[in-house]
Design a protein around this motif. Structure first.
Motif, mmCIF file in Angstrom:
data_model
loop_
_atom_site.group_PDB
_atom_site.id
_atom_site.type_symbol
_atom_site.label_atom_id
_atom_site.label_comp_id
_atom_site.label_asym_id
_atom_site.label_seq_id
_atom_site.Cartn_x
_atom_site.Cartn_y
_atom_site.Cartn_z
ATOM 1 N N PRO A 79 -0.273 8.081 99.567
ATOM 2 C CA PRO A 79 1.122 8.491 99.723
ATOM 3 C C PRO A 79 2.042 7.432 100.324
ATOM 4 C CG PRO A 79 -0.255 9.581 101.340
ATOM 5 C CD PRO A 79 -1.175 8.871 100.384
ATOM 6 N N MET A 80 1.489 6.404 100.941
ATOM 7 C CA MET A 80 2.343 5.372 101.519
ATOM 8 C C MET A 80 2.399 4.130 100.625
ATOM 9 S SD MET A 80 3.279 7.271 103.838
ATOM 10 C CE MET A 80 4.432 6.266 104.724
ATOM 11 N N GLY A 81 1.754 4.161 99.461
ATOM 12 C CA GLY A 81 1.741 3.011 98.557
ATOM 13 C C GLY A 81 2.748 3.159 97.435
ATOM 14 N N GLY A 82 3.280 2.040 96.967
ATOM 15 C CA GLY A 82 4.212 2.052 95.845
ATOM 16 C C GLY A 82 5.551 2.649 96.223
ATOM 17 N N THR A 83 6.332 2.953 95.215
ATOM 18 C CA THR A 83 7.651 3.531 95.474
ATOM 19 C C THR A 83 7.485 4.965 95.984
ATOM 20 O OG1 THR A 83 7.895 4.467 93.257
ATOM 21 C CG2 THR A 83 8.656 2.165 93.587
ATOM 22 N N ARG A 90 2.057 11.120 92.555
ATOM 23 C CA ARG A 90 0.594 11.122 92.716
ATOM 24 C C ARG A 90 0.145 12.280 93.604
ATOM 25 N NH1 ARG A 90 1.663 5.585 93.487
ATOM 26 N NH2 ARG A 90 1.222 5.816 95.728
ATOM 27 N N VAL A 91 0.911 12.554 94.658
ATOM 28 C CA VAL A 91 0.569 13.683 95.537
ATOM 29 C C VAL A 91 0.700 14.995 94.776
ATOM 30 C CG1 VAL A 91 1.276 14.964 97.612
ATOM 31 C CG2 VAL A 91 1.068 12.470 97.698
ATOM 32 N N VAL A 92 1.773 15.156 94.011
ATOM 33 C CA VAL A 92 1.961 16.379 93.213
ATOM 34 C C VAL A 92 0.793 16.545 92.238
ATOM 35 C CG1 VAL A 92 3.379 17.453 91.403
ATOM 36 C CG2 VAL A 92 4.470 16.495 93.435
ATOM 37 N N GLU A 93 0.422 15.474 91.536
ATOM 38 C CA GLU A 93 -0.682 15.557 90.574
ATOM 39 C C GLU A 93 -1.989 15.945 91.261
ATOM 40 O OE1 GLU A 93 -0.364 11.643 88.873
ATOM 41 O OE2 GLU A 93 0.898 12.359 87.220
ATOM 42 N N GLY A 94 -2.263 15.363 92.418
ATOM 43 C CA GLY A 94 -3.493 15.678 93.146
ATOM 44 C C GLY A 94 -3.540 17.118 93.613
ATOM 45 N N GLN A 95 -2.417 17.616 94.112
ATOM 46 C CA GLN A 95 -2.374 19.003 94.577
ATOM 47 C C GLN A 95 -2.383 19.971 93.406
ATOM 48 O OE1 GLN A 95 -2.719 19.729 98.015
ATOM 49 N NE2 GLN A 95 -3.186 17.570 97.724
ATOM 50 N N VAL A 131 4.944 11.620 102.881
ATOM 51 C CA VAL A 131 5.512 11.218 101.588
ATOM 52 C C VAL A 131 6.861 11.905 101.352
ATOM 53 C CG1 VAL A 131 4.397 12.902 100.038
ATOM 54 C CG2 VAL A 131 4.918 10.618 99.216
ATOM 55 N N LEU A 132 7.020 13.125 101.839
ATOM 56 C CA LEU A 132 8.309 13.806 101.692
ATOM 57 C C LEU A 132 9.384 13.114 102.527
ATOM 58 C CD1 LEU A 132 7.155 17.550 101.688
ATOM 59 C CD2 LEU A 132 7.788 16.120 99.715
ATOM 60 N N MET A 135 10.464 10.014 100.694
ATOM 61 C CA MET A 135 11.351 10.339 99.582
ATOM 62 C C MET A 135 12.733 10.742 100.114
ATOM 63 S SD MET A 135 11.090 10.254 96.356
ATOM 64 C CE MET A 135 12.097 10.744 94.991
ATOM 65 N N ARG A 136 12.763 11.494 101.184
ATOM 66 C CA ARG A 136 14.052 11.907 101.765
ATOM 67 C C ARG A 136 14.845 10.686 102.217
ATOM 68 N NH1 ARG A 136 14.364 15.579 107.091
ATOM 69 N NH2 ARG A 136 13.559 13.648 107.942
ATOM 70 N N GLU A 137 14.166 9.752 102.871
ATOM 71 C CA GLU A 137 14.837 8.536 103.327
ATOM 72 C C GLU A 137 15.303 7.688 102.151
ATOM 73 O OE1 GLU A 137 11.918 6.812 105.941
ATOM 74 O OE2 GLU A 137 12.425 8.208 107.567
ATOM 75 N N ALA A 138 14.487 7.592 101.103
ATOM 76 C CA ALA A 138 14.847 6.781 99.932
ATOM 77 C C ALA A 138 16.066 7.347 99.203
ATOM 78 C CB ALA A 138 13.665 6.684 98.975
ATOM 79 N N THR A 139 16.212 8.669 99.234
ATOM 80 C CA THR A 139 17.326 9.295 98.515
ATOM 81 C C THR A 139 18.527 9.565 99.410
ATOM 82 O OG1 THR A 139 16.453 11.510 98.949
ATOM 83 C CG2 THR A 139 15.762 10.431 96.886
ATOM 84 N N GLY A 140 18.336 9.417 100.729
ATOM 85 C CA GLY A 140 19.434 9.693 101.651
ATOM 86 C C GLY A 140 19.710 11.175 101.817
#
Length: 192
Positions: A79-83, A90-95, A131-132, A135-140
């Protein structure tokens, strides 16, 4: 005489076989008997009862086992790798792959009122939160993390139900979950 380590290994494998069989049997037939689970695990009912004296003992252990599987899937998803978006996917797919048994555990009435168990299980949410937050930080986004977490799990739940009830293919559901998480269902149009 068997060495203690060997006995422990056998016990651990037997316990894991029972839990794996319970996951498989209960996702197909939620009201399955302990006898059916014992048969699927290829152990006698007496052996099953040695590990889990009552059905609720097995269900609690299964909930913990499923939480461990969920945590392992999150670790594998890196969850801390890549964009942030790729990590979230990847987390969604795994869950999503764990859907049938997670759906059973989260909807099993005999587990619903066990607040101590749920407190214990919710401690495993930290990697998902990480990971959430990325994503929150990346999208503001200004949405609070508890709301984002609930939305994440609610969308997975909706996806599992759609797969079960409608037969919607997994890849379409993962795409739908990601689109909903990252773009929203009914986004407001950009102001003119």
């Amino acid at each position: 005489m068997t060495a203690p380590a060997a006995r422990t290994g056998v016990r651990a494998r037997t316990r894991a076989a029972i839990l794996d069989a319970a996951a498989e049997v209960l996702t197909a037939t939620p009201a399955a008997s302990l006898g059916q689970i014992a048969t699927a695990a290829e152990v006698g009912r007496t052996t099953l009862h040695r590990y889990f004296p009552e059905r609720i003992d097995l269900l609690r252990a299964l909930a913990r086992h499923v939480t461990d599987l969920s945590s392992q899937a999150i670790v594998r998803a890196e969850p801390m790798g890549g964009t942030p978006s790729a990590a979230l996917r990847r987390v969604v797919e795994g869950q999503f792959a764990l859907g049938p048994i997670l759906l059973f555990v989260y909807t099993e009435p005999s587990l619903a009122g066990d607040s101590a168990l749920w407190d214990e299980l919710e401690r495993g949410a930290d990697p998902v939160d990480a990971v959430l937050v990325r994503m929150r930080e990346a999208t503001g986004s200004a949405l609070p993390l508890p709301w984002i977490r609930r939305t994440f799990w609610a969308l997975l739940y909706a996806g599992w139900e759609a797969a079960k009830e409608d037969g919607t293919p997994r890849h379409e559901l993962v795409d739908a979950i990601m689109t909903t998480l990252t773009r929203g269902v009914l986004p407001e149009p950009e102001p003119a």
